[in-house]
Write a protein that holds these residues in place. Structure first.
Motif, PDB file in Angstrom:
ATOM      1  N   PRO A   1      28.248  70.753  32.400  1.00 57.68           N
ATOM      2  CA  PRO A   1      28.292  70.848  30.714  1.00 57.68           C
ATOM      3  C   PRO A   1      29.834  70.438  30.904  1.00 57.68           C
ATOM      4  O   PRO A   1      30.958  70.252  30.747  1.00 57.68           O
ATOM      5  CB  PRO A   1      28.812  72.267  31.128  1.00 57.68           C
ATOM      6  CG  PRO A   1      29.023  72.968  32.364  1.00 57.68           C
ATOM      7  CD  PRO A   1      27.809  71.886  33.431  1.00 57.68           C
ATOM      8  N   ASP A   2      29.789  70.128  29.007  1.00 58.15           N
ATOM      9  CA  ASP A   2      30.606  69.520  28.333  1.00 58.15           C
ATOM     10  C   ASP A   2      31.485  68.792  28.880  1.00 58.15           C
ATOM     11  O   ASP A   2      32.533  67.977  28.860  1.00 58.15           O
ATOM     12  CB  ASP A   2      31.177  70.145  27.551  1.00 58.15           C
ATOM     13  CG  ASP A   2      30.958  71.090  25.747  1.00 58.15           C
ATOM     14  OD1 ASP A   2      29.613  70.471  25.897  1.00 58.15           O
ATOM     15  OD2 ASP A   2      31.604  71.522  25.661  1.00 58.15           O
TER      16      ASP A   2
ATOM     17  N   LEU B   1      32.608  78.797  26.936  1.00 56.97           N
ATOM     18  CA  LEU B   1      30.823  78.405  27.113  1.00 56.97           C
ATOM     19  C   LEU B   1      29.754  79.199  28.432  1.00 56.97           C
ATOM     20  O   LEU B   1      28.887  79.279  28.485  1.00 56.97           O
ATOM     21  CB  LEU B   1      30.477  76.942  27.605  1.00 56.97           C
ATOM     22  CG  LEU B   1      31.176  75.752  27.164  1.00 56.97           C
ATOM     23  CD1 LEU B   1      30.741  74.621  27.903  1.00 56.97           C
ATOM     24  CD2 LEU B   1      30.393  75.925  25.610  1.00 56.97           C
TER      25      LEU B   1
ATOM     26  N   ILE C   1      30.555  79.834  31.165  1.00 56.74           N
ATOM     27  CA  ILE C   1      30.351  79.750  32.574  1.00 56.74           C
ATOM     28  C   ILE C   1      31.754  80.251  33.203  1.00 56.74           C
ATOM     29  O   ILE C   1      33.039  80.191  32.597  1.00 56.74           O
ATOM     30  CB  ILE C   1      30.373  78.167  32.290  1.00 56.74           C
ATOM     31  CG1 ILE C   1      28.767  77.633  31.460  1.00 56.74           C
ATOM     32  CG2 ILE C   1      30.082  77.276  33.915  1.00 56.74           C
ATOM     33  CD1 ILE C   1      28.832  76.373  31.497  1.00 56.74           C
TER      34      ILE C   1
END
Lengths: 330, 330
Positions: free
Chosen positions: A260-261, A310, A312
């Motif tokens: 992610p990202d 996010l 997460i």
């Protein structure tokens, strides 16, 4: 951060086992494989995190696993299926000591499937424990083939870029697999490593499968110019050269899609002063080299905060490079 | 051996040119590019052979070429087409000194199209000559972009793996071309180099064209494990590691087809005690590293005798690695 996973930190007791001899409590380090431009051939060990094994002699030949903690029940208690017991068993067979009885406790102190060499750390801890229990003070490097057996079972391939640095400590080059040729590399003393594990699922097998089997020669030339630059920088204590060389035009562009990202996190890390940033092993953990501890802490904090945004969960670790490899605790 | 080519060894005079100032006589070394596992990124300079340039100031702005020897008439006397004058012209433009008048003599002391960086040696000799004539004692590395211009004209690509070691001396890594990042590597003092040029035609352009543009990732991994091993061996003074690492699974299998009895020559060299054996640049020259001078001589003698048996003329050179780069003669 409340979203972040924590791992058991209570120290298990080393009480004498029923009917057996003394025991040993071993730590083995997590590792960062590939190191951006050294896919499948480079890795280094860190001081934190790592896994722990407690091993005791028993009176009954054969290996038992009496306890596994920190794995959320994901690892097999069956000694025929657990990488730790399987690699220890291979070692005992090689020295003709299958008469020995052993009980193993495995205490996972780091996430599984993190790209930090979780299975390697456990396997190396187990092998170092049996070597210590047997009073064998010869070179730990001889355990490497047995650790690779465990790695083959855990990941489906017998690569050494996690087990070799976990076992030998420091920065390690796997020059060749056939024959196995392992070279220990120096590194600048002031190099710090910031690691962030975003708690998303990236199984090693799948992370390997998405890598292209065919590549362009010109990209390979770029890559081996960079690995040669990284190795030179390690020998020359040239942190800027290390940073310039840590670029990956072949694997990262594919694997970063599973994280992610990834590019946003890289941008953040570089803005905070990272020397380099990349994927640890097959991910999803990411790591940055820095020139000091404070910068490393600022990077883990910022990236973990970003991941929290996010929704997460994550773990952050700040460490120098671990030159010792596995060690007996307390 | 009577079949073998010889090159002019008479020293040209340095008499003052008509109507101009003093002159300078410069030697620049031949180079071995690629170094087996470092395609396009590694090269080193040798003490023998090399090319020589005599450069004199004249009173008339512009560059003339008054003499070229040792080229069998193959090189252009037109200053707009000769790599030496073209790269010197680029340099003069960059420093705003196109008012200067220069005359160039180029004395080729090594075969053209040999894979020994013939054009690079000439170009570097020319650039070092103008730098010396102008009394500029700054770092020679700044001449590299101008030398690459000459290389682009000579070979159709602006690679630096010949010009960089010819200019800087020693063992050189081109870590990156964009931006240009050149790293000078150490090497064991006792490393000797045996070079044999079989007099067959392998034009650089064609030798590049037969190389595969698409390769397998697994072969690339083998290759960058080896280049990392070679660089480590250079830093560690570990000649055996250097030897183990000098394997090429990507370029040599293709280019060796253009070289008569390549694998037979390798077998001979290794049997005589070579540390490693491979193609110099794009060939047809081959080279071996050895641990001493005698072994290097035995290898050139045996390979040249073998080539004579094939009715192929050859040149043999034995040298240590040239750490000085270009130098002013006598």
């Amino acid at each position: 951060m409340e979203d972040n996973k924590t791992f058991e930190t209570t120290k298990p007791s080393l009480a004498p086992p029923s009917g057996g001899g003394g025991g040993v409590h071993v730590f083995a380090p997590a590792t960062v494989a590939n190191v951006v431009c050294g896919f499948d051939v480079l890795g280094f060990a860190v001081n934190e995190p790592g896994d722990e094994v407690i091993m005791r002699m028993t009176n009954k030949p054969g290996i038992t696993i009496s306890k596994i903690t920190g794995d959320d029940g994901r690892l097999p208690m069956d000694p025929a299926k657990n990488t730790v017991s399987v690699s220890v068993q291979h070692y005992l067979q090689s020295i003709g000591r299958t008469d020995i009885g052993l009980d193993i406790e495995l205490h996972k102190k780091m996430p599984i499937g993190s790209g930090l060499g979780s299975s390697s750390a456990s396997t190396v801890a187990g092998l170092f424990a049996i070597k210590t229990l047997l009073g064998d003070d010869s070179d730990a490097a001889k355990l490497l083939p047995f650790a690779m057996k465990g790695e083959e079972m855990a990941c489906g391939h017998g690569h050494a870029d996690n087990v070799a640095p976990a076992l030998l400590g420091g920065f390690v080059l796997i020059r060749s697999y056939d024959p196995l040729d392992v070279v220990r590399l120096p590194h600048p003393a002031g190099l710090w490593c910031a690691i962030v594990f975003p708690d998303v699922d990236v199984p090693t097998r799948e992370a390997r499968q998405i890598i292209r089997k065919n590549i362009q020669m010109k990209d390979a030339v770029t890559q081996w110019g960079n690995i040669a630059g990284l190795v030179s920088g390690l020998f020359m204590n040239d942190i800027d050269l290390i940073g310039r060389s840590m670029k990956d035009v072949l694997v990262e562009p594919v694997r970063s899609m599973l994280i992610p990202d990834f590019y946003k996190m890289r941008e953040m890390a570089m803005e905070l002063g990272a020397v380099s940033f990349g994927i640890s092993g097959s991910g999803p953990s990411v790591f940055a080299f820095t020139k000091d501890e404070d910068t490393a802490h600022r990077i883990t904090q910022k990236l973990q905060k970003h991941l929290t945004g996010l929704k997460i969960g994550s773990n952050g670790y700040v460490s120098t490079i671990n030159d010792a490899g596995p060690r007996v605790l307390g």
